[in-house]
Design a protein around this motif. Structure first.
Motif, PDB file in Angstrom:
ATOM      1  N   PHE A  11       0.895  -1.155   0.000  1.00 32.76           N
ATOM      2  CA  PHE A  11       0.000   0.000   0.000  1.00 32.76           C
ATOM      3  C   PHE A  11       0.932   1.201   0.000  1.00 32.76           C
ATOM      4  CE2 PHE A  11      -3.197  -2.988   1.492  1.00 32.76           C
ATOM      5  CZ  PHE A  11      -4.276  -2.586   0.727  1.00 32.76           C
ATOM      6  N   TYR A  28      -5.190   9.903  -3.153  1.00 30.76           N
ATOM      7  CA  TYR A  28      -5.929   9.769  -1.881  1.00 30.76           C
ATOM      8  C   TYR A  28      -5.941  11.134  -1.204  1.00 30.76           C
ATOM      9  CZ  TYR A  28      -7.857   7.511   2.217  1.00 30.76           C
ATOM     10  OH  TYR A  28      -8.696   7.128   3.238  1.00 30.76           O
ATOM     11  N   GLU A  60     -10.080   3.172  14.266  1.00 27.46           N
ATOM     12  CA  GLU A  60     -10.260   2.925  12.837  1.00 27.46           C
ATOM     13  C   GLU A  60      -9.074   2.112  12.334  1.00 27.46           C
ATOM     14  OE1 GLU A  60     -11.411   6.351  10.585  1.00 27.46           O
ATOM     15  OE2 GLU A  60     -10.918   5.386   8.680  1.00 27.46           O
ATOM     16  N   GLY A  62      -7.194   0.636   9.235  1.00 24.08           N
ATOM     17  CA  GLY A  62      -7.147   1.011   7.817  1.00 24.08           C
ATOM     18  C   GLY A  62      -7.542   2.471   7.670  1.00 24.08           C
ATOM     19  N   ALA A  64      -5.753   5.039   6.960  1.00 22.90           N
ATOM     20  CA  ALA A  64      -4.936   5.817   6.018  1.00 22.90           C
ATOM     21  C   ALA A  64      -4.368   7.042   6.754  1.00 22.90           C
ATOM     22  CB  ALA A  64      -5.738   6.160   4.771  1.00 22.90           C
ATOM     23  N   ILE A  84      -1.527  -0.053   7.874  1.00 17.93           N
ATOM     24  CA  ILE A  84      -0.339  -0.827   7.547  1.00 17.93           C
ATOM     25  C   ILE A  84       0.660  -0.027   6.690  1.00 17.93           C
ATOM     26  CG2 ILE A  84      -1.128  -1.850   5.371  1.00 17.93           C
ATOM     27  CD1 ILE A  84      -0.242  -4.538   6.362  1.00 17.93           C
ATOM     28  N   SER A  85       0.187   1.079   6.098  1.00 20.02           N
ATOM     29  CA  SER A  85       1.016   1.787   5.113  1.00 20.02           C
ATOM     30  C   SER A  85       1.764   2.975   5.709  1.00 20.02           C
ATOM     31  CB  SER A  85       0.130   2.291   3.968  1.00 20.02           C
ATOM     32  OG  SER A  85       0.846   3.194   3.164  1.00 20.02           O
ATOM     33  N   ILE A  88       1.144   6.329   3.591  1.00 19.85           N
ATOM     34  CA  ILE A  88      -0.046   7.175   3.775  1.00 19.85           C
ATOM     35  C   ILE A  88      -0.135   7.727   5.203  1.00 19.85           C
ATOM     36  CG2 ILE A  88      -1.795   5.380   4.284  1.00 19.85           C
ATOM     37  CD1 ILE A  88      -2.267   8.382   1.923  1.00 19.85           C
ATOM     38  N   LYS A 103       0.346  -0.156  11.866  1.00 24.98           N
ATOM     39  CA  LYS A 103       0.071  -1.464  12.463  1.00 24.98           C
ATOM     40  C   LYS A 103      -0.965  -2.205  11.634  1.00 24.98           C
ATOM     41  CE  LYS A 103       0.368  -1.854  17.236  1.00 24.98           C
ATOM     42  NZ  LYS A 103      -0.149  -1.754  18.595  1.00 24.98           N
ATOM     43  N   ILE A 105      -4.052  -5.064  11.051  1.00 27.36           N
ATOM     44  CA  ILE A 105      -5.180  -5.681  11.755  1.00 27.36           C
ATOM     45  C   ILE A 105      -4.760  -7.002  12.410  1.00 27.36           C
ATOM     46  CG2 ILE A 105      -6.093  -6.916   9.738  1.00 27.36           C
ATOM     47  CD1 ILE A 105      -8.934  -6.214  10.761  1.00 27.36           C
ATOM     48  N   GLY A 123     -12.912  -0.817   3.840  1.00 28.59           N
ATOM     49  CA  GLY A 123     -12.000  -1.041   2.721  1.00 28.59           C
ATOM     50  C   GLY A 123     -10.770  -1.829   3.099  1.00 28.59           C
ATOM     51  N   TYR A 127      -9.269  -7.433   1.475  1.00 30.82           N
ATOM     52  CA  TYR A 127      -7.870  -7.654   1.097  1.00 30.82           C
ATOM     53  C   TYR A 127      -7.133  -8.610   2.025  1.00 30.82           C
ATOM     54  CZ  TYR A 127      -9.020  -3.357  -1.390  1.00 30.82           C
ATOM     55  OH  TYR A 127      -9.626  -2.413  -2.178  1.00 30.82           O
TER      56      TYR A 127
HETATM   57  C1  LIG Z   1      -8.874   0.715   0.242  1.00 31.74           C
HETATM   58  S1  LIG Z   1      -7.941   1.650   1.386  1.00 31.74           S
HETATM   59  C2  LIG Z   1      -9.264   2.311   2.407  1.00 31.74           C
HETATM   60  C3  LIG Z   1      -8.818   3.484   3.230  1.00 31.74           C
HETATM   61  C4  LIG Z   1      -9.908   4.056   4.149  1.00 31.74           C
HETATM   62  N1  LIG Z   1     -10.329   3.083   5.133  1.00 31.74           N
HETATM   63  C5  LIG Z   1     -11.075   4.507   3.306  1.00 31.74           C
HETATM   64  O1  LIG Z   1     -12.111   3.820   3.336  1.00 31.74           O
HETATM   65  O2  LIG Z   1     -10.947   5.530   2.620  1.00 31.74           O
HETATM   66  C6  LIG Z   1      -7.289   0.385   2.433  1.00 31.74           C
HETATM   67  C7  LIG Z   1      -6.507   0.935   3.606  1.00 31.74           C
HETATM   68  O3  LIG Z   1      -6.295  -0.111   4.521  1.00 31.74           O
HETATM   69  C8  LIG Z   1      -4.921  -0.216   4.816  1.00 31.74           C
HETATM   70  N2  LIG Z   1      -4.683  -1.637   5.090  1.00 31.74           N
HETATM   71  C9  LIG Z   1      -4.631  -2.644   4.200  1.00 31.74           C
HETATM   72  N3  LIG Z   1      -4.408  -3.812   4.791  1.00 31.74           N
HETATM   73  C10 LIG Z   1      -4.337  -3.537   6.106  1.00 31.74           C
HETATM   74  C11 LIG Z   1      -4.117  -4.328   7.254  1.00 31.74           C
HETATM   75  N4  LIG Z   1      -3.906  -5.646   7.143  1.00 31.74           N
HETATM   76  N5  LIG Z   1      -4.110  -3.733   8.459  1.00 31.74           N
HETATM   77  C12 LIG Z   1      -4.295  -2.393   8.574  1.00 31.74           C
HETATM   78  N6  LIG Z   1      -4.491  -1.583   7.523  1.00 31.74           N
HETATM   79  C13 LIG Z   1      -4.511  -2.137   6.309  1.00 31.74           C
HETATM   80  C14 LIG Z   1      -4.219   0.364   3.599  1.00 31.74           C
HETATM   81  O4  LIG Z   1      -2.929   0.808   3.840  1.00 31.74           O
HETATM   82  C15 LIG Z   1      -5.156   1.465   3.202  1.00 31.74           C
HETATM   83  O5  LIG Z   1      -4.881   2.661   3.882  1.00 31.74           O
END
Ligand SMILES: C[S@@+](CC[C@H](N)C(=O)[O-])C[C@H]1O[C@@H](n2cnc3c(N)ncnc32)[C@H](O)[C@@H]1O
Length: 197
Positions: A11, A28, A60, A62, A64, A84-85, A88, A103, A105, A123, A127
């Protein structure tokens, strides 16, 4: 073969600037998120909606760069975020950055029971590997005191083929809602809010 864009590093800049075909085409940023996406991208109004559910503490996963968290913090909600990123998260404003941890999930088991009034995961769950979904959902149920907001987004095969190269779970909204109902009680489906049973 699916490429693993969802390890620790993928990411990345290309994803968040739209250089990668599965990424955010307009970048973003608040303007393009509000224009192109419906779910929790009207940050001020969404923060008020969440606060009005009686929420004092919020996590929250994910998050970002924490656009929604920023508005919640302004309303006095104790908001925390994980993402995780590194790319961002480093874009977060100075007001919100101290409340975000880089960190995954995967670390959810480190949190105590009923740690937050509401846990929001938008979101992200599309994944992760499907065989870990039940684990994540049961952990979300354990750490949330009142509600969860869970949104996945289900790109149809034909309209977002680029996402299918990176998505690990590509299921219909109906499938996801049935899955969520195994753990939570429906509260406000339109806004993806579920009550902790
Ligand atoms: C599709 S984006 C959605 C971002 C935000 N939640 C939104 O709805 O606008 C996915 C986000 O989840 C993060 N992400 C992906 N896998 C993750 C994980 N295993 N743990 C935490 N964050 C994660 C990504 O880095 C990214 O910021």
């Amino acid at each position: 073969m699916k490429r693993n864009y969802f390890g620790d590093v993928k990411f990345d800049e290309a994803y968040f600037t739209g250089k990668h075909p599965a990424g955010y085409k307009g970048g973003y940023n608040k303007k393009s998120l509000t224009k192109d996406f419906d779910c929790y991208t009207h940050f001020k109004e969404d923060a008020k909606f969440i606060k009005d559910l009686g929420i004092e503490s919020y996590l929250e996963i994910g998050c970002a760069c924490g656009f929604l968290m920023e508005e919640l913090l302004k309303l006095g909600v104790k908001a925390r975020g994980w993402d995780i990123s590194k790319f961002i998260v480093e874009k977060a404003s100075p007001e919100v950055r101290p409340f975000i941890e880089i960190k995954s999930i995967d670390k959810i088991s480190s949190l105590p029971d009923k740690a937050f009034d509401l846990v929001h995961v938008s979101g992200v769950l599309g994944y992760v590997s499907e065989d870990k979904l039940d684990y994540y959902l049961s952990e979300l149920k354990r750490i949330a005191r009142k509600y969860v907001i869970v949104y996945v987004g289900t790109p149809a095969e034909d309209d977002m083929p680029e996402e299918n190269s990176i998505r690990l779970v590509n299921r219909s909204d109906g499938w996801w809602n049935k899955k969520f109902a195994e753990y939570f009680k429906e509260k406000d489906l339109e806004n993806c809010v579920w009550k902790v049973k």
